[in-house]
Structures are given as C-alpha cells and as structure tokens.
Design a protein around this motif. Structure first.
Motif, PDB file in Angstrom:
ATOM      1  N   GLY A  90      16.802 101.207 -79.525  1.00 34.37           N
ATOM      2  CA  GLY A  90      16.320  99.899 -79.073  1.00 34.37           C
ATOM      3  C   GLY A  90      15.850  99.944 -77.633  1.00 34.37           C
ATOM      4  O   GLY A  90      14.835  99.331 -77.278  1.00 34.37           O
ATOM      5  N   PHE A  94      12.386 101.351 -77.509  1.00 29.29           N
ATOM      6  CA  PHE A  94      11.396 100.331 -77.888  1.00 29.29           C
ATOM      7  C   PHE A  94      11.182  99.344 -76.740  1.00 29.29           C
ATOM      8  O   PHE A  94      10.058  98.960 -76.436  1.00 29.29           O
ATOM      9  CB  PHE A  94      11.823  99.571 -79.150  1.00 29.29           C
ATOM     10  CG  PHE A  94      11.603 100.337 -80.422  1.00 29.29           C
ATOM     11  CD1 PHE A  94      10.343 100.788 -80.773  1.00 29.29           C
ATOM     12  CD2 PHE A  94      12.655 100.589 -81.279  1.00 29.29           C
ATOM     13  CE1 PHE A  94      10.129 101.488 -81.957  1.00 29.29           C
ATOM     14  CE2 PHE A  94      12.462 101.274 -82.466  1.00 29.29           C
ATOM     15  CZ  PHE A  94      11.195 101.728 -82.804  1.00 29.29           C
ATOM     16  N   ASN A  96       7.811  97.249 -76.890  1.00 26.68           N
ATOM     17  CA  ASN A  96       7.888  96.784 -78.273  1.00 26.68           C
ATOM     18  C   ASN A  96       9.186  95.968 -78.449  1.00 26.68           C
ATOM     19  O   ASN A  96      10.186  96.468 -78.958  1.00 26.68           O
ATOM     20  CB  ASN A  96       7.842  97.984 -79.226  1.00 26.68           C
ATOM     21  CG  ASN A  96       7.625  97.570 -80.649  1.00 26.68           C
ATOM     22  OD1 ASN A  96       7.833  96.410 -81.010  1.00 26.68           O
ATOM     23  ND2 ASN A  96       7.211  98.518 -81.468  1.00 26.68           N
ATOM     24  N   ASP A 150       9.993  93.269 -80.295  1.00 22.83           N
ATOM     25  CA  ASP A 150      10.462  92.880 -81.628  1.00 22.83           C
ATOM     26  C   ASP A 150      11.281  94.005 -82.275  1.00 22.83           C
ATOM     27  O   ASP A 150      12.346  93.748 -82.857  1.00 22.83           O
ATOM     28  CB  ASP A 150       9.288  92.505 -82.538  1.00 22.83           C
ATOM     29  CG  ASP A 150       8.659  91.183 -82.137  1.00 22.83           C
ATOM     30  OD1 ASP A 150       9.398  90.305 -81.645  1.00 22.83           O
ATOM     31  OD2 ASP A 150       7.440  91.034 -82.319  1.00 22.83           O
ATOM     32  N   ASP A 151      10.805  95.245 -82.152  1.00 23.33           N
ATOM     33  CA  ASP A 151      11.561  96.367 -82.704  1.00 23.33           C
ATOM     34  C   ASP A 151      12.852  96.603 -81.924  1.00 23.33           C
ATOM     35  O   ASP A 151      13.877  96.980 -82.499  1.00 23.33           O
ATOM     36  CB  ASP A 151      10.709  97.641 -82.721  1.00 23.33           C
ATOM     37  CG  ASP A 151       9.658  97.607 -83.817  1.00 23.33           C
ATOM     38  OD1 ASP A 151       9.823  96.834 -84.788  1.00 23.33           O
ATOM     39  OD2 ASP A 151       8.660  98.349 -83.715  1.00 23.33           O
ATOM     40  N   SER A 190      15.352  94.176 -83.187  1.00 23.27           N
ATOM     41  CA  SER A 190      15.829  94.601 -84.494  1.00 23.27           C
ATOM     42  C   SER A 190      16.892  95.697 -84.361  1.00 23.27           C
ATOM     43  O   SER A 190      17.921  95.668 -85.040  1.00 23.27           O
ATOM     44  CB  SER A 190      14.648  95.099 -85.331  1.00 23.27           C
ATOM     45  OG  SER A 190      15.098  95.612 -86.543  1.00 23.27           O
ATOM     46  N   LYS A 191      16.657  96.657 -83.475  1.00 33.17           N
ATOM     47  CA  LYS A 191      17.623  97.740 -83.266  1.00 33.17           C
ATOM     48  C   LYS A 191      18.921  97.200 -82.668  1.00 33.17           C
ATOM     49  O   LYS A 191      20.016  97.605 -83.065  1.00 33.17           O
ATOM     50  CB  LYS A 191      17.040  98.833 -82.362  1.00 33.17           C
ATOM     51  CG  LYS A 191      15.969  99.663 -83.030  1.00 33.17           C
ATOM     52  CD  LYS A 191      16.558 100.492 -84.163  1.00 33.17           C
ATOM     53  CE  LYS A 191      15.495 101.386 -84.771  1.00 33.17           C
ATOM     54  NZ  LYS A 191      16.036 102.216 -85.844  1.00 33.17           N
TER      55      LYS A 191
END
Length: 147
Positions: free
Chosen positions: A90, A93, A98, A100-101, A104-105
């Motif tokens: 994360g 990212f 990034n 959004d990714d 998510s992580k």
C-alpha cells in the motif's frame, strides 16, 4: 460521543510556516457502533482513593507479558507479518500516487490484523493498526474525501 483529534505537523522549521504543514483530523463515531460500548464508562466514585481504581495500563507498558497463548503466538506473528507486507505494498501505491489501490491494500492489511489482534494482540499489532488507520486517513485527505 466517541471523538479523537489527530494533529500532524512538520518537525522541520523550514516548512512549518508553509500552508499544509499542519493538519488536524477529527474522528467521531456515533454512540452506537461496533467498537465501543453504548454506555459511558464507569468512572471512579468522587473521593475514591487511587489504589481503588483498576489499573488499565497495557501489560507491555507494565513490563509484563502480553496475554497471548503460546500456541497462538506463531499464528499471531504470521498474521502480523502478512499485514506488514500488505501495508508496504500500500505504501508503494501511495508513493506512486495510486491512492485507490493504496486504500485497498490498507483495508486488506486491517482485515489481516482482525478484531482480536487489534484489541488484545501484542503491542506491535496495535501499533500497526494505528499506522494503517493513519495511512488511510492521509489517503482520504489527499483525495479531499472529508466526512
């Protein structure tokens, strides 16, 4: 009902006067939520002696062993190590922009830690949980997703 303020500031005197060097985030949960009791805590009675109040200091802060069964210790360390790996992904990212990714992580890493480790696990698990929540907050701040 349950509120916390998190203040973040730049420690470098060169950037302390620039816009954005201080950020304050507020976290507020409704009274009824899955994390805290609906009822307020039982405070000591007025005039109670300090010795009558229960010690709620974490075991690790008192120099005692954490309350983790020996057979669960290996599994706990594996979950913690897996969560740290996912958090680092994360962070990569996040560094590349990034968000959004990254979010998510961070959410995946929080799931790996789980409710039990977050509340009663070793100090390292609770510290990782705090870092992950802080990382998520910074992502939301960068995205200008304010609640």
């Amino acid at each position: 009902f349950h509120r916390s303020l998190f203040a973040f500031c730049c420690r470098d005197s060169n950037c302390a006067s620039k816009d954005g060097s201080v950020r304050v985030l507020r976290c507020q949960l409704p009274r009824k939520n899955p994390h805290y009791s609906y009822d307020p805590p039982d405070y000591p009675k007025p005039g109670a002696k300090i010795t009558e109040v229960e010690d709620e200091t974490p075991a690790s802060a008192r120099g005692e062993e954490e309350n983790v069964a020996p057979e669960d210790a290996a599994e706990t360390q594996k979950k913690l190590a897996d969560a740290v790996v996912v958090k680092k992904e994360g962070n990569e990212f996040f560094t590349s922009g990034n968000l959004d990714d990254a979010l998510s992580k961070y959410a995946s890493a929080l799931e790996l830690l789980g409710e039990g480790l977050r509340k009663a696990g070793p100090t390292e698990a609770r510290q990782e949980y705090a870092k992950l929540r802080s990382n998520r907050a910074e992502c939301f701040l960068q995205q200008k997703k304010f609640a």
